[in-house]
Each structure stands twice: as C-alpha cells, then as structure tokens.
Design a protein around this motif. Sequence first.
Motif, PDB file in Angstrom:
ATOM      1  N   ALA A  49       0.827  -1.211   0.000  1.00 35.11           N
ATOM      2  CA  ALA A  49       0.000   0.000   0.000  1.00 35.11           C
ATOM      3  C   ALA A  49       0.862   1.263   0.000  1.00 35.11           C
ATOM      4  CB  ALA A  49      -0.935  -0.003   1.208  1.00 35.11           C
ATOM      5  N   ALA A  50       2.083   1.151   0.532  1.00 37.76           N
ATOM      6  CA  ALA A  50       2.988   2.306   0.576  1.00 37.76           C
ATOM      7  C   ALA A  50       3.721   2.508  -0.745  1.00 37.76           C
ATOM      8  CB  ALA A  50       3.997   2.134   1.709  1.00 37.76           C
ATOM      9  N   GLY A  51       3.479   1.625  -1.712  1.00 36.02           N
ATOM     10  CA  GLY A  51       4.058   1.826  -3.027  1.00 36.02           C
ATOM     11  C   GLY A  51       5.084   0.794  -3.447  1.00 36.02           C
ATOM     12  N   TRP A  52       5.463  -0.098  -2.579  1.00 37.19           N
ATOM     13  CA  TRP A  52       6.388  -1.157  -2.953  1.00 37.19           C
ATOM     14  C   TRP A  52       5.653  -2.191  -3.782  1.00 37.19           C
ATOM     15  CZ3 TRP A  52      11.531  -1.013  -2.082  1.00 37.19           C
ATOM     16  CH2 TRP A  52      11.995  -0.114  -1.143  1.00 37.19           C
ATOM     17  N   SER A  53       6.312  -2.727  -4.784  1.00 38.54           N
ATOM     18  CA  SER A  53       5.702  -3.814  -5.552  1.00 38.54           C
ATOM     19  C   SER A  53       6.158  -5.137  -4.962  1.00 38.54           C
ATOM     20  CB  SER A  53       6.107  -3.730  -7.027  1.00 38.54           C
ATOM     21  OG  SER A  53       7.469  -4.086  -7.181  1.00 38.54           O
ATOM     22  N   ALA A  54       5.414  -6.197  -5.263  1.00 37.83           N
ATOM     23  CA  ALA A  54       5.787  -7.525  -4.786  1.00 37.83           C
ATOM     24  C   ALA A  54       7.141  -7.925  -5.355  1.00 37.83           C
ATOM     25  CB  ALA A  54       4.712  -8.543  -5.152  1.00 37.83           C
ATOM     26  N   ALA A  55       7.403  -7.561  -6.605  1.00 35.81           N
ATOM     27  CA  ALA A  55       8.691  -7.883  -7.230  1.00 35.81           C
ATOM     28  C   ALA A  55       9.836  -7.162  -6.511  1.00 35.81           C
ATOM     29  CB  ALA A  55       8.664  -7.506  -8.707  1.00 35.81           C
ATOM     30  N   GLU A  56       9.621  -5.898  -6.154  1.00 35.99           N
ATOM     31  CA  GLU A  56      10.651  -5.158  -5.416  1.00 35.99           C
ATOM     32  C   GLU A  56      10.899  -5.770  -4.043  1.00 35.99           C
ATOM     33  OE1 GLU A  56      10.108  -0.600  -7.067  1.00 35.99           O
ATOM     34  OE2 GLU A  56       8.696  -1.362  -5.561  1.00 35.99           O
ATOM     35  N   MET A  57       9.831  -6.184  -3.397  1.00 38.71           N
ATOM     36  CA  MET A  57       9.968  -6.800  -2.076  1.00 38.71           C
ATOM     37  C   MET A  57      10.776  -8.096  -2.175  1.00 38.71           C
ATOM     38  SD  MET A  57       8.358  -4.874   0.172  1.00 38.71           S
ATOM     39  CE  MET A  57       7.822  -5.909   1.527  1.00 38.71           C
TER      40      MET A  57
END
Length: 124
Positions: A58-66
């Motif tokens: 929700a804060a703007g991180w994507s699952a791929a970035e995580m």
Amino acid sequence: MTNTSGFDETLNAAQKLLADRLAVIETHKRNTLAEDEARTALVERERETAQSWAAALAAGWSAAEMRQIGFKEPAVRAPGRPRKAGSTRTSSSRQRREEGTTTAGVPSQTSTSAGSESAERSQV
C-alpha cells in the motif's frame, strides 16, 4: 502380629513404578502446552507479517521489489474484505434444459431415435 514388611515393600515398588510413569506424563503435558503456545504465537506472527506486507504494498512497494530486496511473500494473506463469492445458482436456461421444459413451462421437444424412426416409417 502379621508380617507387614512384604506388604510395604510391594506398595513401595508399585508407587515407584507409578511415579516413573507419572513423570513421563508430566513431561509430555509440559511439551504439548509449549507446542500449543508456539503454534498460537506462529499464527499471530504470520498474521502480523501478512499485514506488514500489505502495508508495504500500500505504501508503493511492488511484490517484485519486495522479493528483490530479500523478502518472501507471506504464505498467509492479510485479513480484509472477503472476495466475491461465486454463484451457487444454476442459470435458468440450464435449469430448464435439465428439467426438460421451455420458458413457457412446456416440455421441450428433443429428437430421439424413436421419434426419427416413426418419421421414417410414415414416409415409406
């Protein structure tokens, strides 16, 4: 006077056997309680991890970035609005076909092998 020393020895031996067996039960009970506590703590931690994952998204991180920075997607989903339930009703046209009726409630006319045979005989 009766000889009670044999009786006392028997009782003492039986009590020792029971004490050994009870010690095993006490250990097992402690272990099952600890396991239940650990399982409860794991469920709570999984829920908190799912919530923090959802907050990161929700804060703007994507699952791929995580995943790229080393996080694994949690196995448990964060609680939220339930998904739309699938329809449990059959469509009315499908239901009518299964019942063998048309929209007016009249039995549908399906061709059968017996009906085609009678049509062929009348043409001969």
